[in-house]
Motif scaffolding. Sequence first.
Motif, PDB file in Angstrom:
ATOM      1  N   TYR A  94       2.790   5.095  -6.446  1.00  0.00           N
ATOM      2  CA  TYR A  94       2.541   4.992  -7.885  1.00  0.00           C
ATOM      3  C   TYR A  94       1.306   5.782  -8.306  1.00  0.00           C
ATOM      4  O   TYR A  94       1.318   6.494  -9.307  1.00  0.00           O
ATOM      5  CB  TYR A  94       2.414   3.529  -8.315  1.00  0.00           C
ATOM      6  CG  TYR A  94       3.744   2.912  -8.676  1.00  0.00           C
ATOM      7  CD1 TYR A  94       4.271   3.063  -9.944  1.00  0.00           C
ATOM      8  CD2 TYR A  94       4.476   2.204  -7.738  1.00  0.00           C
ATOM      9  CE1 TYR A  94       5.491   2.518 -10.280  1.00  0.00           C
ATOM     10  CE2 TYR A  94       5.706   1.650  -8.064  1.00  0.00           C
ATOM     11  CZ  TYR A  94       6.213   1.812  -9.334  1.00  0.00           C
ATOM     12  OH  TYR A  94       7.421   1.278  -9.654  1.00  0.00           O
ATOM     13  N   ALA A  95       0.223   5.649  -7.519  1.00  0.00           N
ATOM     14  CA  ALA A  95      -1.008   6.341  -7.901  1.00  0.00           C
ATOM     15  C   ALA A  95      -0.764   7.845  -7.909  1.00  0.00           C
ATOM     16  O   ALA A  95      -1.152   8.553  -8.852  1.00  0.00           O
ATOM     17  CB  ALA A  95      -2.131   5.985  -6.928  1.00  0.00           C
TER      18      ALA A  95
ATOM     19  N   TYR B 267       0.828  -1.208   0.000  1.00  0.00           N
ATOM     20  CA  TYR B 267       0.000   0.000   0.000  1.00  0.00           C
ATOM     21  C   TYR B 267       0.862   1.257   0.000  1.00  0.00           C
ATOM     22  O   TYR B 267       0.476   2.287  -0.523  1.00  0.00           O
ATOM     23  CB  TYR B 267      -0.972  -0.056   1.187  1.00  0.00           C
ATOM     24  CG  TYR B 267      -1.627  -1.399   1.197  1.00  0.00           C
ATOM     25  CD1 TYR B 267      -2.467  -1.743   0.152  1.00  0.00           C
ATOM     26  CD2 TYR B 267      -1.299  -2.361   2.134  1.00  0.00           C
ATOM     27  CE1 TYR B 267      -2.999  -3.007   0.054  1.00  0.00           C
ATOM     28  CE2 TYR B 267      -1.832  -3.629   2.055  1.00  0.00           C
ATOM     29  CZ  TYR B 267      -2.687  -3.951   1.016  1.00  0.00           C
ATOM     30  OH  TYR B 267      -3.196  -5.207   0.902  1.00  0.00           O
TER      31      TYR B 267
ATOM     32  N   GLN C  80       0.934  -8.870  -1.814  1.00  0.00           N
ATOM     33  CA  GLN C  80       1.935  -7.844  -2.058  1.00  0.00           C
ATOM     34  C   GLN C  80       2.781  -8.203  -3.283  1.00  0.00           C
ATOM     35  O   GLN C  80       3.038  -7.364  -4.137  1.00  0.00           O
ATOM     36  CB  GLN C  80       2.843  -7.704  -0.838  1.00  0.00           C
ATOM     37  CG  GLN C  80       4.162  -7.078  -1.230  1.00  0.00           C
ATOM     38  CD  GLN C  80       4.923  -6.522  -0.079  1.00  0.00           C
ATOM     39  OE1 GLN C  80       4.624  -6.782   1.074  1.00  0.00           O
ATOM     40  NE2 GLN C  80       5.911  -5.742  -0.371  1.00  0.00           N
TER      41      GLN C  80
ATOM     42  N   SER D  50      -0.106   4.515   2.570  1.00  0.00           N
ATOM     43  CA  SER D  50      -0.033   5.133   1.241  1.00  0.00           C
ATOM     44  C   SER D  50       0.406   6.588   1.355  1.00  0.00           C
ATOM     45  O   SER D  50       1.071   7.103   0.459  1.00  0.00           O
ATOM     46  CB  SER D  50      -1.372   5.008   0.520  1.00  0.00           C
ATOM     47  OG  SER D  50      -2.310   5.910   1.051  1.00  0.00           O
TER      48      SER D  50
ATOM     49  N   THR E  23       3.790   1.722 -15.728  1.00  0.00           N
ATOM     50  CA  THR E  23       4.603   1.966 -14.533  1.00  0.00           C
ATOM     51  C   THR E  23       6.091   2.082 -14.824  1.00  0.00           C
ATOM     52  O   THR E  23       6.860   2.409 -13.930  1.00  0.00           O
ATOM     53  CB  THR E  23       4.426   0.814 -13.545  1.00  0.00           C
ATOM     54  OG1 THR E  23       4.903  -0.374 -14.176  1.00  0.00           O
ATOM     55  CG2 THR E  23       2.981   0.634 -13.154  1.00  0.00           C
TER      56      THR E  23
ATOM     57  N   ILE F 194       3.259  -4.279 -11.103  1.00  0.00           N
ATOM     58  CA  ILE F 194       4.083  -3.087 -11.324  1.00  0.00           C
ATOM     59  C   ILE F 194       5.225  -3.405 -12.289  1.00  0.00           C
ATOM     60  O   ILE F 194       5.540  -2.619 -13.187  1.00  0.00           O
ATOM     61  CB  ILE F 194       4.629  -2.557  -9.977  1.00  0.00           C
ATOM     62  CG1 ILE F 194       3.490  -1.984  -9.144  1.00  0.00           C
ATOM     63  CG2 ILE F 194       5.712  -1.506 -10.211  1.00  0.00           C
ATOM     64  CD1 ILE F 194       3.898  -1.544  -7.762  1.00  0.00           C
TER      65      ILE F 194
ATOM     66  N   ILE G 196       0.936  -7.516  -6.430  1.00  0.00           N
ATOM     67  CA  ILE G 196       0.977  -6.100  -6.806  1.00  0.00           C
ATOM     68  C   ILE G 196       2.350  -5.745  -7.363  1.00  0.00           C
ATOM     69  O   ILE G 196       2.474  -5.027  -8.356  1.00  0.00           O
ATOM     70  CB  ILE G 196       0.600  -5.232  -5.585  1.00  0.00           C
ATOM     71  CG1 ILE G 196      -0.896  -5.401  -5.308  1.00  0.00           C
ATOM     72  CG2 ILE G 196       0.952  -3.764  -5.816  1.00  0.00           C
ATOM     73  CD1 ILE G 196      -1.403  -4.720  -4.076  1.00  0.00           C
TER      74      ILE G 196
ATOM     75  N   THR H 217      -5.847   3.589  -2.867  1.00  0.00           N
ATOM     76  CA  THR H 217      -5.210   2.556  -2.058  1.00  0.00           C
ATOM     77  C   THR H 217      -6.217   1.935  -1.100  1.00  0.00           C
ATOM     78  O   THR H 217      -6.236   0.718  -0.904  1.00  0.00           O
ATOM     79  CB  THR H 217      -4.043   3.165  -1.255  1.00  0.00           C
ATOM     80  OG1 THR H 217      -3.116   3.715  -2.169  1.00  0.00           O
ATOM     81  CG2 THR H 217      -3.376   2.116  -0.409  1.00  0.00           C
TER      82      THR H 217
ATOM     83  N   ILE I  79      -8.189  -0.633  -2.952  1.00  0.00           N
ATOM     84  CA  ILE I  79      -7.425  -1.877  -3.155  1.00  0.00           C
ATOM     85  C   ILE I  79      -7.361  -2.668  -1.855  1.00  0.00           C
ATOM     86  O   ILE I  79      -7.576  -3.885  -1.819  1.00  0.00           O
ATOM     87  CB  ILE I  79      -6.000  -1.562  -3.649  1.00  0.00           C
ATOM     88  CG1 ILE I  79      -6.076  -0.891  -5.017  1.00  0.00           C
ATOM     89  CG2 ILE I  79      -5.162  -2.822  -3.729  1.00  0.00           C
ATOM     90  CD1 ILE I  79      -4.731  -0.441  -5.543  1.00  0.00           C
TER      91      ILE I  79
ATOM     92  N   THR J  61       1.418   1.418  -3.726  1.00  0.00           N
ATOM     93  CA  THR J  61       0.285   1.883  -4.533  1.00  0.00           C
ATOM     94  C   THR J  61       0.071   3.373  -4.305  1.00  0.00           C
ATOM     95  O   THR J  61      -0.280   4.097  -5.239  1.00  0.00           O
ATOM     96  CB  THR J  61      -1.016   1.120  -4.221  1.00  0.00           C
ATOM     97  OG1 THR J  61      -1.257   1.194  -2.822  1.00  0.00           O
ATOM     98  CG2 THR J  61      -0.932  -0.319  -4.644  1.00  0.00           C
TER      99      THR J  61
ATOM    100  N   ALA K 248       7.360  -2.000  -3.470  1.00  0.00           N
ATOM    101  CA  ALA K 248       6.367  -3.056  -3.293  1.00  0.00           C
ATOM    102  C   ALA K 248       7.011  -4.411  -3.042  1.00  0.00           C
ATOM    103  O   ALA K 248       6.321  -5.404  -2.892  1.00  0.00           O
ATOM    104  CB  ALA K 248       5.462  -3.143  -4.511  1.00  0.00           C
TER     105      ALA K 248
END
Lengths: 300, 340
Positions: B71-72, B65, B122, B222, B136, B129, B125, B95, B98, B68, B240
């Motif tokens: 990245y987000a 998380y 994890q 996050s 990404t 990525i 994810i 996040t 998710i 994420t 991650a």
Amino acid sequence: MNLEALVDCLSSASCAVTQVSTGLIVGMLLFLVTSGLSLIFGVLGIINFTHGAFYMLGAYLAFTAYALSGSFLLAMVAGAAGVGLFGILFERFVMSRVYGRDILMQLLVCYAMILILDDGVKILYGGEYRMMGMPDVFALPPVEIAGGFVPGYYLFMVAVALAAGLVLWLGINRTRLGKIVRALAINPQMVGALGINTTLLYAGVFGLGSLLAGLAGALAAPIRTLTPGMGVSILIESFIVTVIGGMGSIAGAFLAALLIGFTRAFGAIGFPLFVDGLMFALMALVLVVKPSGLLGREAA
Amino acid sequence: MRAGLVRDLAAALAGLGLLIALPMLFPQPALRDFLIYFFAYGLMAMSLNLLVGLTGLVSFGHAAYFATGAYAFGLLMQSGLVPIPVAALAAVGGTALIALVVGAICVRLKEIYFSFITLAFQMFIHSIIVTWVGLTGGDQGLRGGIPRPPFLGLDLNDARVLYATCAVVFVLCILAMRQVSQSPFGYTLRMIRDNPARANFLGVDVTAMKLGIFVFAASMASVGGLILALFVSGAYPEFAFWTTSGEAIFMIMLGGMKLFLGPLVGTLLLQTLNHFVTIYTEHHGLVLGTVILVIVLGLRRGLADFLFDAIQARRARRAAALAAAAPAAFAPAPLDGRTV
């Protein structure tokens, strides 16, 4: 996503045979690793997060033994026995000190061990990819089955894994020692009170579980590239297999390992980018429908 | 309004004052960088402790998380469509979504199952990525920099403004976590940790409570990830990777679980250790692994817990000695320190 390719492959015998054989060897490797993991959990009640690192260790030991002796049989024995021995030492000197303590400590000990093993391999062999190459014994033309070609080594691998699984199953379910081990899983105090050395048994079971991981690593060495950290992905996959098959069930591990093996083999054709996703979707489905796993007894 | 809230607010203000004052007193940029890393990883460790220490859920996949969030946030900023606060909120919200899906599957599982399924998710994810290169950047990470357009009169391209903003966000998040842990919800979680069956009998929806804290902790992690993404102006798949989760667990253990801010102590210790290890050797894993083994097998608990227990034992001994020295007429002196 490429469903057309998947249908094409399934309808052509040669492609189907090739993919089935790929699925079989992936499944067999997973089965060996998972049955070791499951055995250790079933008897000692701990999840050995270092199991993937043991698999890596087995592969590198086999690599070295093969380079030194040129005999693949010796390489297999070195991988399996070496890792088994290492497992016993690890259980005696490290793991046994955190029994009965919270999971956090067990996780940390395993985390530390993986870091040390990965780095140790990196120091000894370098960080780059290594290839063992196919042993000369198996440098045969591939066997033709229904128009598809299957390397001889694949057949050998499947046979060894099946034999190991069968021996394990018979040993646990049909021998006196297996009966004691099963009793140990249920009531260790009682087993100890009957004059049986439980400490020795714990170490033995841990060693046996590790040996299976080492054997899987040794079998994988000729067909996989070796890198430090190669254990992580097989550890994750064997977790998934454990959940799908049900914890503590060897038959469940076998079934689920094959399922994952075929999912990977055929998924690679139909959904090349979504193979991992397929495995997780399968796991989620099993968790929702039957939380104890396909052949698991008690609820998770 | 809760009585402890005033005290918490005062402590938060004092903490914020200290964090703002530190780089002014010691103006080396290295300190500021160190502290921003500390904010990012500190939030991850603190939020993980909401699961591990407060609820008894040992998650081995918390870094997912963190990643994420990073990245987000990075992707939203690179799209150039939204200002920083909106991107940050969207990253945290995404996040949380998710975590809601993953958590709904994971929290039904018992102890060790929970640990390894969170780890498995994890790595899932992580593999997304790494494989989704188009979005990404794959192995290389999210490159090209993350723009920091000014908003509300704040220009985050100024290192001092960036630092101060991160410090404020950090303290706010810690305060929020404190409130959750002191709320009735927080005490329900303690009950679930200590005796889930009893909580269930008392009519607590154990699964829903666990899911609630799982989502909250993931959102807080996050925030840590987006602080780091904002600072390093990128996001990397290592965020991650499972070792990041392992480090977070080690931070908690180092700092100990007996104090609310313990994980921050652990973050500080581990970060300092990492700092020196990377200077002197490239075999980071070997050294870190050995240190962990020595601490876990030698002290058998976290460093801060070890000191905490040592101080407590000493106090107890001193109290016992005092009681024994005082005239015995008032109270019978306890014979050994443990009974105090």
